[in-house]
Design an enzyme around this catalytic site. Structure first.
Site, short mmCIF file in Angstrom:
data_model
loop_
_atom_site.label_atom_id
_atom_site.label_comp_id
_atom_site.label_asym_id
_atom_site.label_seq_id
_atom_site.Cartn_x
_atom_site.Cartn_y
_atom_site.Cartn_z
N GLY A 12 30.28 57.66 -4.39
CA GLY A 12 28.89 57.26 -4.18
C GLY A 12 28.75 55.75 -3.96
O GLY A 12 29.73 55.00 -4.04
N ASP A 37 33.27 69.24 -11.85
CA ASP A 37 32.07 69.50 -11.06
C ASP A 37 30.89 69.50 -12.02
O ASP A 37 30.83 70.32 -12.95
CB ASP A 37 32.21 70.87 -10.36
CG ASP A 37 31.01 71.19 -9.50
OD1 ASP A 37 30.00 70.44 -9.54
OD2 ASP A 37 31.07 72.21 -8.79
N ALA A 61 25.25 61.66 -9.46
CA ALA A 61 23.89 62.20 -9.62
C ALA A 61 23.52 63.00 -8.39
O ALA A 61 24.16 62.89 -7.34
CB ALA A 61 22.89 61.05 -9.82
N THR A 102 16.75 55.82 -13.22
CA THR A 102 15.96 55.41 -12.07
C THR A 102 14.56 54.89 -12.44
O THR A 102 14.00 55.30 -13.47
CB THR A 102 15.80 56.63 -11.13
OG1 THR A 102 14.86 56.33 -10.11
CG2 THR A 102 15.32 57.87 -11.88
N TYR A 126 13.15 64.87 -9.01
CA TYR A 126 14.27 63.95 -9.24
C TYR A 126 14.01 63.12 -10.50
O TYR A 126 14.85 63.04 -11.39
CB TYR A 126 14.46 63.06 -8.01
CG TYR A 126 15.40 61.90 -8.21
CD1 TYR A 126 16.79 62.10 -8.28
CD2 TYR A 126 14.93 60.58 -8.32
CE1 TYR A 126 17.65 61.03 -8.46
CE2 TYR A 126 15.78 59.51 -8.49
CZ TYR A 126 17.14 59.73 -8.57
OH TYR A 126 18.00 58.67 -8.74
N LYS A 130 16.09 63.21 -13.99
CA LYS A 130 16.80 62.01 -14.46
C LYS A 130 16.32 61.62 -15.86
O LYS A 130 17.11 61.21 -16.70
CB LYS A 130 16.58 60.85 -13.48
CG LYS A 130 17.28 61.00 -12.14
CD LYS A 130 18.80 60.97 -12.19
CE LYS A 130 19.35 59.65 -12.62
NZ LYS A 130 20.85 59.66 -12.59
N1 NAP Z 1 20.21 55.82 -4.58
C1 NAP Z 1 19.13 55.25 -5.14
O1 NAP Z 1 18.23 54.73 -4.45
C2 NAP Z 1 18.99 55.20 -6.64
C3 NAP Z 1 17.81 54.67 -7.19
C4 NAP Z 1 17.67 54.62 -8.57
C5 NAP Z 1 18.69 55.07 -9.38
N2 NAP Z 1 19.82 55.60 -8.83
C6 NAP Z 1 20.84 56.12 -9.72
O2 NAP Z 1 22.02 55.34 -9.56
C7 NAP Z 1 23.17 56.17 -9.76
C8 NAP Z 1 24.11 56.03 -8.58
O3 NAP Z 1 23.44 56.47 -7.41
P1 NAP Z 1 24.11 56.35 -5.95
O4 NAP Z 1 23.04 55.91 -5.02
O5 NAP Z 1 25.39 55.58 -6.05
O6 NAP Z 1 24.43 57.88 -5.67
P2 NAP Z 1 25.12 58.52 -4.37
O7 NAP Z 1 25.58 57.46 -3.44
O8 NAP Z 1 24.20 59.58 -3.88
O9 NAP Z 1 26.41 59.20 -4.99
C9 NAP Z 1 26.30 60.31 -5.83
C10 NAP Z 1 27.67 60.65 -6.36
O10 NAP Z 1 27.53 61.78 -7.21
C11 NAP Z 1 28.55 62.72 -6.87
N3 NAP Z 1 28.14 64.07 -7.18
C12 NAP Z 1 27.06 64.74 -6.72
N4 NAP Z 1 27.06 66.00 -7.18
C13 NAP Z 1 28.16 66.13 -7.96
C14 NAP Z 1 28.73 67.19 -8.72
N5 NAP Z 1 28.17 68.42 -8.76
N6 NAP Z 1 29.86 66.97 -9.40
C15 NAP Z 1 30.47 65.78 -9.36
N7 NAP Z 1 30.00 64.72 -8.66
C16 NAP Z 1 28.85 64.90 -7.97
C17 NAP Z 1 28.73 62.53 -5.37
O11 NAP Z 1 29.95 63.10 -4.99
P3 NAP Z 1 30.19 63.67 -3.49
O12 NAP Z 1 30.38 62.49 -2.61
O13 NAP Z 1 31.40 64.51 -3.65
O14 NAP Z 1 28.93 64.45 -3.16
C18 NAP Z 1 28.70 61.01 -5.29
O15 NAP Z 1 29.95 60.47 -5.61
C19 NAP Z 1 22.64 57.58 -10.00
O16 NAP Z 1 22.52 57.82 -11.37
C20 NAP Z 1 21.25 57.55 -9.39
O17 NAP Z 1 20.38 58.50 -9.96
C21 NAP Z 1 20.00 55.66 -7.48
#
Ligand code: NAP
Length: 321
Positions: A12, A37, A61, A102, A126, A130
């Protein structure tokens, strides 16, 4: 003493950055999806029991905010149930947990920055899932750090920065929402702050859980300042006009096509309906983080400029892809 750290979400935006920094703190174990998983409780239990980490960092996530509205069971399993299982397992083996949440745990009705004591009231699936994940970790009693962040972007992955660059190669006019306020935050700075905090805490030769326990809490961790999606889009396009089109990540994001956008038009949320409602004002106060750890992220605008500068030489392939 070499610490074992279990990291989830290595592919991610955030996990890929953590993967680069955490080796300074210990031996990082990352599991393939078939071994760990988050949709499968047994696989979580098995992985933690086999690896027996001192620290679990959960950067995984279900982050597809709109898809979560119709895939609630999956979002709940990954965002709410899995963190709870990770926390219970960590507690059993005396480990600690670092987890990310988040700004969408808030309803956005407050007009000043939210602090950690403010009431949560998520308005989409979402955010609800969370929040349930946070609560499961707190209820487990495991020593933890929960970092709430917001509007995460990176030069890789799926995010607003890359969406705007792609759309700018397709459309002369972009219409972008100007009535939602937040703080766009670069994933590398979230990872950097995490590593610094853990470095501070774990400089002593004691188990991670005992070092994290005294500061076990929820912390807001976002870039400083605030903006709207509209202003963020304009800032991205400003930076994009100054970057060489041959910079690898940029060429990949734009598919080496020229930017043709001539106008960015501000619109209201009502003019751009999406499946998941968004909070109008989800700016987070980082005061607790600054006071407790002395860590302050840069202002979102200077951070964005920095991203374009430092990523000039970054390769497209590597741990992010
Ligand atoms: N993105 C945002 O704007 C945002 C905003 C606020 C907070 N956050 C929080 O920040 C954190 C990091 O977010 P990010 O943006 O880095 O997320 P991301 O880029 O969407 O990456 C999500 C990661 O979770 C893995 N994943 C999803 N389903 C899974 C499963 N069933 N088992 C194991 N791994 C799984 C994905 O693996 P695959 O590649 O294999 O799918 C990927 O490595 C999260 O807690 C998110 O809620 C994000």
């Amino acid at each position: 003493m070499k610490r074992t750290i279990l990291l989830t979400g290595k592919t991610g935006q955030l996990g890929s950055e953590l993967l680069l920094l955490l080796p300074e703190l210990g031996e990082v174990v990352v599991s393939e999806r078939q071994e760990l998983d988050l949709l499968n409780p047994q696989s979580i239990q098995r992985a933690v029991r086999e690896i027996r980490p001192e620290l679990i960092i959960n950067a995984a996530a279900h982050t597809a905010v709109d898809a979560a509205e119709t895939r609630e069971a999956e979002a709940r399993a990954i965002n709410a149930d899995a963190p709870g299982i990770l926390a219970e397992e960590a507690k059993k083996i005396g480990a600690a947990v670092v987890h990310y949440s988040t700004d969408y745990v808030f309803d956005g009705s407050k007009t000043t920055p939210y602090d950690e004591m403010d009431s949560t009231a998520p308005i989409n699936v979402y955010g609800k899932t969370k929040l349930a994940g946070e609560q499961a970790i707190r209820n487990s009693g495991v020593p933890h750090l929960i970092f709430r962040t917001a509007w995460v972007y990176s030069t890789r992955g799926r995010n607003f920065l890359r969406t705007i660059l792609r759309l700018a190669t397709e459309r002369e006019e972009l219409r972008v929402v100007r009535d939602q306020f937040g703080a766009p935050t670069w994933s590398r700075d979230i990872a950097g702050a995490t590593a610094k905090i853990l470095g501070q805490l774990m400089s002593q030769d004691s188990p991670a859980a005992s070092l994290i326990s005294p500061v076990s809490a929820t912390y807001h961790l976002t870039a400083a300042g605030e903006t709207t999606w509209y202003e963020f889009a304009r800032a991205i396009l400003d930076e994009a006009t100054q970057i060489s089109p041959g910079v690898p990540w940029f060429a990949e994001a734009t598919q080496a096509r020229p930017l043709i956008t001539k106008r960015v038009i501000p619109i209201t949320t009502a003019e751009y309906p999406l499946p998941a409602p968004r909070p109008y004002h989800s700016v987070l106060s980082n005061s607790r983080l600054i006071q407790r750890f002395g860590i302050r992220l840069p202002d979102w605008r200077s951070q964005l400029r920095h991203v374009f500068e430092v990523e000039r030489t970054a390769r497209v392939t590597g741990p992010h892809t």
